[in-house]
Design a protein around this motif. Sequence first.
Motif, PDB file in Angstrom:
ATOM      1  N   VAL A   1       0.926  -1.108   0.149  1.00 41.09           N
ATOM      2  CA  VAL A   1      -0.037   0.042   0.091  1.00 41.09           C
ATOM      3  C   VAL A   1       0.815   1.381  -0.002  1.00 41.09           C
ATOM      4  CG1 VAL A   1      -1.993  -1.121   0.970  1.00 41.09           C
ATOM      5  CG2 VAL A   1      -0.393  -0.008   2.391  1.00 41.09           C
ATOM      6  N   PHE A   2       2.180   1.219   0.735  1.00 42.54           N
ATOM      7  CA  PHE A   2       3.108   2.206   0.734  1.00 42.54           C
ATOM      8  C   PHE A   2       4.388   1.531   0.795  1.00 42.54           C
ATOM      9  CE2 PHE A   2       5.261   5.749   2.822  1.00 42.54           C
ATOM     10  CZ  PHE A   2       5.283   6.543   1.696  1.00 42.54           C
ATOM     11  N   ALA A   3       5.425   2.138   0.387  1.00 42.00           N
ATOM     12  CA  ALA A   3       6.684   2.009   0.585  1.00 42.00           C
ATOM     13  C   ALA A   3       7.650   3.131   0.903  1.00 42.00           C
ATOM     14  CB  ALA A   3       7.481   1.044  -0.196  1.00 42.00           C
ATOM     15  N   CYS A   4       8.719   2.889   1.604  1.00 41.42           N
ATOM     16  CA  CYS A   4       9.745   3.940   1.977  1.00 41.42           C
ATOM     17  C   CYS A   4      10.824   3.793   2.238  1.00 41.42           C
ATOM     18  CB  CYS A   4       8.962   5.144   2.688  1.00 41.42           C
ATOM     19  SG  CYS A   4       9.034   4.440   4.563  1.00 41.42           S
ATOM     20  N   MET A   5      12.118   4.601   1.862  1.00 42.84           N
ATOM     21  CA  MET A   5      13.361   4.586   2.258  1.00 42.84           C
ATOM     22  C   MET A   5      13.528   5.502   3.435  1.00 42.84           C
ATOM     23  SD  MET A   5      16.651   4.999   0.357  1.00 42.84           S
ATOM     24  CE  MET A   5      16.259   3.831  -0.988  1.00 42.84           C
ATOM     25  N   ALA A   6      13.782   5.011   4.789  1.00 45.24           N
ATOM     26  CA  ALA A   6      14.093   5.822   5.949  1.00 45.24           C
ATOM     27  C   ALA A   6      15.278   5.611   6.697  1.00 45.24           C
ATOM     28  CB  ALA A   6      12.662   5.552   6.906  1.00 45.24           C
ATOM     29  N   PRO A   7      15.985   6.493   7.251  1.00 45.66           N
ATOM     30  CA  PRO A   7      17.346   6.439   7.946  1.00 45.66           C
ATOM     31  C   PRO A   7      16.812   5.980   9.415  1.00 45.66           C
ATOM     32  CG  PRO A   7      16.793   8.768   7.709  1.00 45.66           C
ATOM     33  CD  PRO A   7      15.556   8.125   7.135  1.00 45.66           C
ATOM     34  N   HIS A   8      17.904   5.702  10.053  1.00 49.83           N
ATOM     35  CA  HIS A   8      17.775   5.336  11.408  1.00 49.83           C
ATOM     36  C   HIS A   8      18.746   6.056  12.392  1.00 49.83           C
ATOM     37  CE1 HIS A   8      19.988   2.212   9.511  1.00 49.83           C
ATOM     38  NE2 HIS A   8      20.946   2.347  10.177  1.00 49.83           N
ATOM     39  N   GLY A   9      19.224   7.220  12.164  1.00 48.34           N
ATOM     40  CA  GLY A   9      19.877   7.972  13.397  1.00 48.34           C
ATOM     41  C   GLY A   9      19.068   8.241  14.436  1.00 48.34           C
ATOM     42  N   GLY A  10      19.634   7.881  15.558  1.00 49.99           N
ATOM     43  CA  GLY A  10      18.823   8.062  17.190  1.00 49.99           C
ATOM     44  C   GLY A  10      18.369   9.457  17.084  1.00 49.99           C
ATOM     45  N   GLU A  11      18.924  10.566  16.745  1.00 53.62           N
ATOM     46  CA  GLU A  11      18.704  11.669  17.112  1.00 53.62           C
ATOM     47  C   GLU A  11      17.580  12.231  16.274  1.00 53.62           C
ATOM     48  OE1 GLU A  11      21.933  14.919  17.997  1.00 53.62           O
ATOM     49  OE2 GLU A  11      22.955  13.401  17.459  1.00 53.62           O
ATOM     50  N   ILE A  12      17.171  11.456  15.117  1.00 58.80           N
ATOM     51  CA  ILE A  12      15.754  11.648  14.304  1.00 58.80           C
ATOM     52  C   ILE A  12      14.683  11.867  15.279  1.00 58.80           C
ATOM     53  CG2 ILE A  12      14.639  10.891  12.309  1.00 58.80           C
ATOM     54  CD1 ILE A  12      16.854   9.786  11.149  1.00 58.80           C
ATOM     55  N   ILE A  13      14.585  10.735  16.448  1.00 62.00           N
ATOM     56  CA  ILE A  13      13.465  10.742  17.205  1.00 62.00           C
ATOM     57  C   ILE A  13      13.299  11.937  18.007  1.00 62.00           C
ATOM     58  CG2 ILE A  13      12.742   9.641  19.066  1.00 62.00           C
ATOM     59  CD1 ILE A  13      13.846   6.691  18.235  1.00 62.00           C
ATOM     60  N   PRO A  14      12.237  12.656  17.933  1.00 59.27           N
ATOM     61  CA  PRO A  14      12.247  13.764  18.779  1.00 59.27           C
ATOM     62  C   PRO A  14      12.638  13.766  20.221  1.00 59.27           C
ATOM     63  CG  PRO A  14      10.303  13.643  17.265  1.00 59.27           C
ATOM     64  CD  PRO A  14      11.029  12.428  17.248  1.00 59.27           C
ATOM     65  N   GLU A  15      12.198  12.831  20.869  1.00 62.49           N
ATOM     66  CA  GLU A  15      12.643  12.713  22.163  1.00 62.49           C
ATOM     67  C   GLU A  15      13.938  12.391  22.720  1.00 62.49           C
ATOM     68  OE1 GLU A  15       8.432  11.077  21.434  1.00 62.49           O
ATOM     69  OE2 GLU A  15      10.310  11.055  20.582  1.00 62.49           O
ATOM     70  N   LEU A  16      14.908  12.220  21.361  1.00 61.77           N
ATOM     71  CA  LEU A  16      16.191  11.981  21.636  1.00 61.77           C
ATOM     72  C   LEU A  16      17.051  13.152  20.846  1.00 61.77           C
ATOM     73  CD1 LEU A  16      16.454   7.998  20.970  1.00 61.77           C
ATOM     74  CD2 LEU A  16      15.895   9.212  23.159  1.00 61.77           C
ATOM     75  N   GLN A  17      16.633  14.093  20.480  1.00 53.25           N
ATOM     76  CA  GLN A  17      17.257  14.950  19.649  1.00 53.25           C
ATOM     77  C   GLN A  17      18.390  15.906  20.319  1.00 53.25           C
ATOM     78  OE1 GLN A  17      14.100  17.492  18.092  1.00 53.25           O
ATOM     79  NE2 GLN A  17      13.579  18.747  19.870  1.00 53.25           N
ATOM     80  N   GLY A  18      18.090  16.087  21.760  1.00 47.97           N
ATOM     81  CA  GLY A  18      18.899  16.674  22.603  1.00 47.97           C
ATOM     82  C   GLY A  18      19.110  17.995  22.570  1.00 47.97           C
ATOM     83  N   VAL A  19      20.163  18.767  22.794  1.00 46.61           N
ATOM     84  CA  VAL A  19      20.309  20.272  22.703  1.00 46.61           C
ATOM     85  C   VAL A  19      20.673  20.848  21.370  1.00 46.61           C
ATOM     86  CG1 VAL A  19      21.176  20.310  25.159  1.00 46.61           C
ATOM     87  CG2 VAL A  19      22.928  20.075  23.062  1.00 46.61           C
TER      88      VAL A  19
END
Length: 272
Positions: A5-23
């Motif tokens: 139904v949908f496909a994508c290419m996505a990265p996995h750097g931890g800081e992409i997660i808003p809760e882990l973006q830090g300062v």
Amino acid sequence: MNPFVFACMAPHGGEIIPELQGVYPERMSVTRESMKMLTTFMSKENPDCLIILTPHGTRIHGQFAITDSERMAGTVEENQASYAMERLVDRELARMINKCALEEGIPSATINFGTVAGPISCLPLDWGVIVPLRFMPDVPIVVINPARELSFDQHLEFGKALGKAVKQSQKRVGLIASCDWAHAHDEDGPYGFDPAAKAFDEQVVDLIKTNQLEKMAQFEEGFIEAAKPDGIWQTLILAGAIPAEERHVEFLSYEAPTYFGLICAAYYSKRK
């Protein structure tokens, strides 16, 4: 045909997660905004299940590894913060994928842990899965690890078997190729600096934009080793699963804010 139904290419750097973006929230802000777009695209298609191709999960030497546990759980830690996730596994689909692969003579196996079923049947979720799933609908998953000991052609063939299984399942399935690209952009990074990193990522971006994913199988081994990507294998599975004539690509973004490259791209059926 395109069975997803949908496909994508996505990265996995931890800081992409808003809760882990830090300062330094601006460091991966371009990618973070692209992931929000992929969220909208995937959610609109209302998938029953998501298949995630990751380079970092539980590996089986010389075989494609397909999760067949009751559930999966894991945590990503970054910038003195952590993000935890748990998901159910679509075991019926996992076994169907394995069956289709084995019927085509492709080395493949399902994996479990602890007990056949129940709460102890739980495999670890790696960051290659958790990061993109943070932005996706909360539905059952199937996690697949490629096998770098196998040829690029075998990854394309596995993709074809994957597409066949999804079509037979008659489920609404989304596909995520979790890929980071060259890891040698920064001399202070864990892999040092190599000029091949920039050249490699430029070529990858061009192949994605021109819908020529299969050509990644033509990269020379020395070039790959110098640039140190981890996205080729998952991309070739996606390429096998969705024929080029059925792929319409929307390239969303590229950035390399640290030592590795990040790409977001959406894939639709050309009939849509």
